[in-house]
Design an enzyme around this catalytic site. Structure first.
Site, mmCIF file in Angstrom:
data_model
loop_
_atom_site.group_PDB
_atom_site.id
_atom_site.type_symbol
_atom_site.label_atom_id
_atom_site.label_comp_id
_atom_site.label_asym_id
_atom_site.label_seq_id
_atom_site.Cartn_x
_atom_site.Cartn_y
_atom_site.Cartn_z
ATOM 1 N N GLY A 81 26.410 41.523 52.804
ATOM 2 C CA GLY A 81 26.576 42.497 53.883
ATOM 3 C C GLY A 81 25.343 43.319 54.168
ATOM 4 N N HIS A 82 24.161 42.829 53.746
ATOM 5 C CA HIS A 82 22.945 43.616 53.911
ATOM 6 C C HIS A 82 22.089 43.195 55.109
ATOM 7 C CE1 HIS A 82 23.942 44.863 49.820
ATOM 8 N NE2 HIS A 82 23.134 45.875 49.997
ATOM 9 N N SER A 88 25.862 39.566 60.080
ATOM 10 C CA SER A 88 26.809 38.840 59.229
ATOM 11 C C SER A 88 28.243 39.330 59.414
ATOM 12 C CB SER A 88 26.405 38.963 57.757
ATOM 13 O OG SER A 88 26.392 40.318 57.340
ATOM 14 N N CYS A 144 16.620 45.335 45.163
ATOM 15 C CA CYS A 144 17.879 46.004 45.493
ATOM 16 C C CYS A 144 19.018 45.229 44.841
ATOM 17 C CB CYS A 144 18.086 46.070 47.002
ATOM 18 S SG CYS A 144 16.815 47.027 47.856
ATOM 19 N N LEU A 442 11.956 37.662 58.086
ATOM 20 C CA LEU A 442 13.347 37.431 58.453
ATOM 21 C C LEU A 442 14.319 38.318 57.675
ATOM 22 C CD1 LEU A 442 15.431 35.809 60.076
ATOM 23 C CD2 LEU A 442 15.391 34.099 58.245
ATOM 24 N N ASN A 443 14.068 38.564 56.397
ATOM 25 C CA ASN A 443 14.974 39.394 55.622
ATOM 26 C C ASN A 443 15.022 40.840 56.121
ATOM 27 O OD1 ASN A 443 14.445 37.677 52.480
ATOM 28 N ND2 ASN A 443 16.245 37.626 53.802
ATOM 29 N N TYR A 444 14.014 41.268 56.885
ATOM 30 C CA TYR A 444 14.044 42.578 57.544
ATOM 31 C C TYR A 444 14.357 42.351 59.022
ATOM 32 C CZ TYR A 444 11.590 44.261 53.356
ATOM 33 O OH TYR A 444 11.229 44.567 52.059
#
Length: 510
Positions: A81-82, A88, A144, A442-444
């Site tokens: 959910g991040h 998502s 995290c 992409l992760n940000y």
């Protein structure tokens, strides 16, 4: 009709009816909100799914995919959910949420130095369970602990070991996924192009990832961490300027993040900028101090600044837990305590001192709601080809910037104010970062850099994907689209920044 069709397509031994939550269920909102990690999307105005399917068995996933495709519903796949933009669990079209947090099993084999891990397992659980088996085996991933391995690994996954061991995606050796027709594939059966694509290209574009098989790496029994803070009055500008010149050239065992942030100064109502230099060294301080005295004396690192600990203890340090916190804190669920907007940049040339001073001035004018993390590259990151995985940001980058603005105020007015602030800070940085394209991680995830068109014209769809895809993937985008064509030619697995099938494919669904 949909729910009946869904039940008919599930296994009688594992009825999907037990996994479905609709707005008629009293627990619907609690299930939905429990894995929303950005309060920006915890509002009544945020679009809600027609149903949430909390998968407890593979057959639930297969049935959900087949039925959603049959009824032309979008599917959003959530592990931790991040997702920074909520993709998502949010869509502007009729949609379902497929929740994967119950898929959190692990199987650790120290003898072969591998781990099989399902996508709902968090990084904290992964780290903790590995440490139960070995004090010198770890996996390179983020800092995290509440982040799910599903999205983290499939977006690349970086952490403080990347200069030594690269990204999470670089250390994945197998995977399992469910396709658009409900088939279960592993690396061999999905083929090397699709396996390549899901390791940094965003797994949700290619199906439902079930699990990863990952390769462990080795670290010393003790590591050293530090967090040295310097303000402008303590010559922070000079130290940052020197950091830019050395951070990507230091030994691979040493990772030093620079984190500038506006804070209250020593004088009342006057701001200053404080830069935290947060370090992680694979070794003891007796080796680190002489190294720093030679390579980065400007920081003036002292023995008292250093703390020696096991690697698993260092994960708590990086997650901002007080030193001495029990390691089972890595298993604690993360909370959505604030709203935020994240952006990213890559820096290829040192930013001049005069420009640093301009950046600090703007930071002080805008207050304490925003910060930046400057994460050094170099080391092993520079030794791997841009095309080895979809993640292309390798040699030539000094550091990556995460721009972050957070707030606790509720309401649309506050949200719009801080989104505007985020964009203003990002705009100022454009002259100092990569160009043509202005690269992004992409992760940000950042919807400001482009979204997929809703047009039924295939050329327009592809052109819109190139707007954001070129920034995330550079020259790897075309191969990603070919992989998409081979596994999901109708474009069922899609979102606002997914990879579409290649331009020559006639079966694109909009």
């Amino acid at each position: 009709m949909f729910f009946q069709f869904l039940s008919n397509n599930s296994s009688p031994c594992h009825p999907v009816s037990q996994a479905i939550y609709t707005p008629k269920n009293t627990s619907f909102l609690s299930v939905l909100n429990s894995h929303i990690k950005n309060r920006r999307f915890l509002t009544s105005a945020t679009p809600k799914p027609l149903a949430i399917i909390v998968a407890k068995h593979i057959s639930h996933i297969q049935a959900a995919v087949i039925c959603a495709k049959r009824y032309d519903l979008e599917m959003r796949i959530r592990s931790g959910g991040h997702d920074d933009e909520g993709l998502s669990y949010v869509s502007n079209h009729p949609f379902l949420v497929l929740d994967m947090f119950k898929f959190h099993a692990l199987d650790i084999d120290i003898a072969s130095e591998t781990v099989w891990v399902q996508v709902g397992a968090t990084l904290g659980k992964l780290f903790y369970r590995i440490a139960e088996k070995s004090k010198v085996h770890v996996f390179p991933a983020g800092v995290c602990p509440g982040v799910g391995t599903g999205g983290h690994f499939s977006g690349g996954g970086f952490g403080n070991l990347m200069r030594k061991y690269c990204l999470s995606a670089d250390n994945i050796i197998d995977a399992q996924k469910v396709t658009v027709n409900g088939s279960i594939l592993d690396r061999k059966s999905m083929g090397e192009d699709v396996f390549w694509a899901i390791r940094g290209g965003g797994g949700a574009s290619f199906g439902v990832i079930l699990s990863w098989t990952i390769k462990l790496v080795r670290v010393p029994s003790m590591v050293t961490v530090f967090n040295v803070k310097r303000t402008l009055e303590q010559n922070a500008t000079d130290v940052v300027y020197r950091w830019q010149q050395v951070a990507d050239k230091l030994p691979k065992d040493l990772f030093i993040r620079a984190m500038p942030q506006a804070v209250n100064g020593s004088q009342e109502e006057k701001k200053t900028v404080q830069v935290s230099f947060i370090g992680h060294f694979l070794g003891k301080s007796k080796s680190l101090i002489p190294l720093m005295n030679v390579r980065f004396p400007e920081l003036r690192l002292q023995q008292d600044d250093c703390s020696e600990m096991t690697w698993i203890e260092s994960t708590l340090f990086w997650a901002d837990f007080p030193i001495g916190t029990p390691t089972n804190a890595l298993l604690w669920p993360s909370k959505a305590d604030f709203s935020f907007k994240s952006k990213s940049d890559y820096v290829k040339e040192p930013i001049p001192k005069i420009s640093l001073e301009s950046i600090w001035k703007l930071s002080m004018e805008k207050g304490e709601k925003g910060w930046m993390q400057w994460n050094p590259y170099g080391g092993r990151m520079s030794e791997i080809s841009e095309s080895e995985t979809p993640f292309p940001h390798r040699a030539g980058n000094i550091f990556k910037i995460q721009h972050f603005v957070q707030w606790v105020e509720e309401g649309t007015q506050a949200k719009n104010h801080y989104l505007k602030l985020s964009r203003a800070l990002y705009k100022v940085m454009r002259q100092y970062v990569s160009k043509s394209p202005r690269e992004a991680f992409l992760n940000y995830r950042d919807l400001d850099i482009g979204v997929a068109s809703s047009s039924h014209n295939r050329t327009i769809l592809i052109d819109s994907a190139r707007m954001y895809g070129s920034k995330y993937f550079k020259g790897n985008l075309d191969r990603l689209m070919r992989a998409k064509t081979s596994i999901d030619p109708s474009n069922f697995f899609r979102n606002e920044q997914s990879n579409p099938p290649s331009p020559s494919n006639p079966a694109v669904s909009l």
